[in-house]
Design an enzyme around this catalytic site. Structure first.
Site, PDB file in Angstrom:
ATOM      1  N   HIS A 152       0.854  -1.206   0.000  1.00 26.77           N
ATOM      2  CA  HIS A 152       0.000   0.000   0.000  1.00 26.77           C
ATOM      3  C   HIS A 152       0.879   1.242   0.000  1.00 26.77           C
ATOM      4  O   HIS A 152       2.080   1.162   0.266  1.00 26.77           O
ATOM      5  CB  HIS A 152      -0.891   0.012   1.257  1.00 26.77           C
ATOM      6  N   ASP A 163       0.790   5.194   1.882  1.00 27.35           N
ATOM      7  CA  ASP A 163       0.094   5.843   2.992  1.00 27.35           C
ATOM      8  C   ASP A 163      -0.638   7.079   2.468  1.00 27.35           C
ATOM      9  O   ASP A 163      -0.117   7.803   1.619  1.00 27.35           O
ATOM     10  CB  ASP A 163       1.086   6.249   4.087  1.00 27.35           C
ATOM     11  N   HIS A 203       4.769   0.079  -0.017  1.00 31.24           N
ATOM     12  CA  HIS A 203       5.520  -0.725   0.945  1.00 31.24           C
ATOM     13  C   HIS A 203       4.601  -1.807   1.515  1.00 31.24           C
ATOM     14  O   HIS A 203       3.379  -1.754   1.319  1.00 31.24           O
ATOM     15  CB  HIS A 203       6.118   0.164   2.044  1.00 31.24           C
ATOM     16  N   ARG A 246       6.048  -9.181  15.944  1.00 25.83           N
ATOM     17  CA  ARG A 246       6.739  -7.903  15.667  1.00 25.83           C
ATOM     18  C   ARG A 246       5.803  -6.763  16.045  1.00 25.83           C
ATOM     19  O   ARG A 246       4.600  -6.848  15.807  1.00 25.83           O
ATOM     20  CB  ARG A 246       7.078  -7.824  14.187  1.00 25.83           C
TER      21      ARG A 246
HETATM   22  O1  LIG Z   1       4.882  -1.807  10.565  1.00 28.63           O
HETATM   23  C1  LIG Z   1       5.522  -1.360   9.616  1.00 28.63           C
HETATM   24  O2  LIG Z   1       6.705  -1.576   9.450  1.00 28.63           O
HETATM   25  C2  LIG Z   1       4.824  -0.537   8.557  1.00 28.63           C
HETATM   26  C3  LIG Z   1       3.465  -0.103   8.947  1.00 28.63           C
HETATM   27  C4  LIG Z   1       2.735   0.566   7.830  1.00 28.63           C
HETATM   28  O3  LIG Z   1       3.151   0.598   6.702  1.00 28.63           O
HETATM   29  C5  LIG Z   1       1.446   1.211   8.112  1.00 28.63           C
HETATM   30  O4  LIG Z   1       0.932   1.095   9.255  1.00 28.63           O
HETATM   31  O5  LIG Z   1       0.911   1.864   7.179  1.00 28.63           O
HETATM   32 FE   LIG Z   2       2.172   2.149   5.544  1.00 27.34          FE
END
Ligand SMILES: O=C(O)CCC(=O)C(=O)O
Ligand SMILES: [Fe+2]
Length: 284
Positions: free
Chosen positions: A164, A166, A220, A230
């Protein structure tokens, strides 16, 4: 002063080429992250029924999410859970028996201070109107997203979070040492290696629009960890819903739109196709 100029140059170059960079020496004490991780763990460790059912420590009822409600095939599953906490909610928390509110508030204040500087510096280089970043801590639509990724239960690669971009102006992420975040560059997925002192910054769709496409909101994803959990904490800097997003130079790559319009269009696209179409819908 010289160092400052060099760092600004590096940040701008990274925002253009990668849409991602990591910052160290940001001045946030490591205790702030440690305390926040403790609170995050406690929150996720609650029984599932309590997370979905009731409001926790004054959080709004729909702040808890799990999986990907729009998935229509296994390729769209996300093996993670998350809490969304908007800045406007933080001031409304009532229950502080467990230091949750104080910790979240402290975290956001610290992060907002660093984010303010980054937004101003990046904005200035591409003639973004300074009104957009006047007071980051007052952007009540901005939110923290606490992420917990579960160890993968199927064979090879499973998404912790599907690919996605952001929707924010900018996102600033603290990740633990497990790893799994990847960004896309030249059709390849590249890992963003964890570094305990670093914060990871990525450009969101709104900054891409404000910079007339100069800064890149890069796709990403998160790959599920093996045998362990994690945690990460993302702060999404977002405009208020009625804010008009517009580049003030010429020619304009994107037409003017409100943040509300962008969000609603993205939500419709995600519901219908499982993915957001994004800025290409708003080309001039
Ligand atoms: O947790 C991560 O490394 C990325 C989180 C992410 O991309 C998001 O919450 O939009
Ligand atoms: Fe993100």
């Amino acid at each position: 002063m010289y160092i400052f100029v060099v760092v600004v140059k590096q940040m701008v170059a990274a925002a253009k080429e990668w849409g991602f960079f990591q910052i160290v020496n940001h001045g946030i004490p490591k205790e702030v992250f440690e305390m926040m991780l403790v609170e995050e763990k406690k929150l996720f460790d609650r029984p599932f029924s309590s997370k979905v059912g009731e409001s926790i420590s004054g959080l709004s009822k729909n702040s808890y999410r799990w999986g990907n409600p729009n998935a229509s095939s296994p390729a769209q599953y996300s093996f993670s859970e998350a809490f969304h906490i908007t800045l406007s909610e933080i001031t409304k928390f009532s229950d502080d028996r467990n230091n949750f509110r104080t910790t979240v508030d402290l975290y956001v204040q610290e992060i907002a201070r660093v984010t303010q500087l980054i937004c101003e510096v990046l904005g200035k280089q591409v003639n973004v109107n300074s009104k957009y970043f006047e007071n980051i801590y007052e952007l009540k639509n901005s939110f923290l997203r606490l992420n917990k990724y579960h160890p993968r239960v199927f064979g090879s690669e499973v998404f912790g979070l599907v690919p996605h971009t952001d929707t924010s102006f900018l996102t600033i992420l603290f990740q633990d040492q497990i790893g799994g975040l990847e960004l896309k560059k030249n059709e390849q997925w590249i890992s963003v290696k964890p570094c305990s002192e670093a914060l990871t910054v990525n450009i969101g769709d709104m900054f891409q629009a404000l910079s007339n496409g100069v800064y890149q909101s890069v796709r990403h994803r998160v790959i599920s960890p093996v045998n362990m959990e994690r945690l990460s904490i993302a702060f999404f800097v977002c405009p208020n819903l009625e804010t008009e997003i517009e580049y003030f130079g010429h020619p304009k790559k994107y037409r003017r739109f409100s943040f509300r319009e962008y969000k609603e269009q993205s939500e419709r696209d995600v519901k219908e196709t499982g993915d957001k179409v994004g800025l290409s819908r708003f080309l001039n």
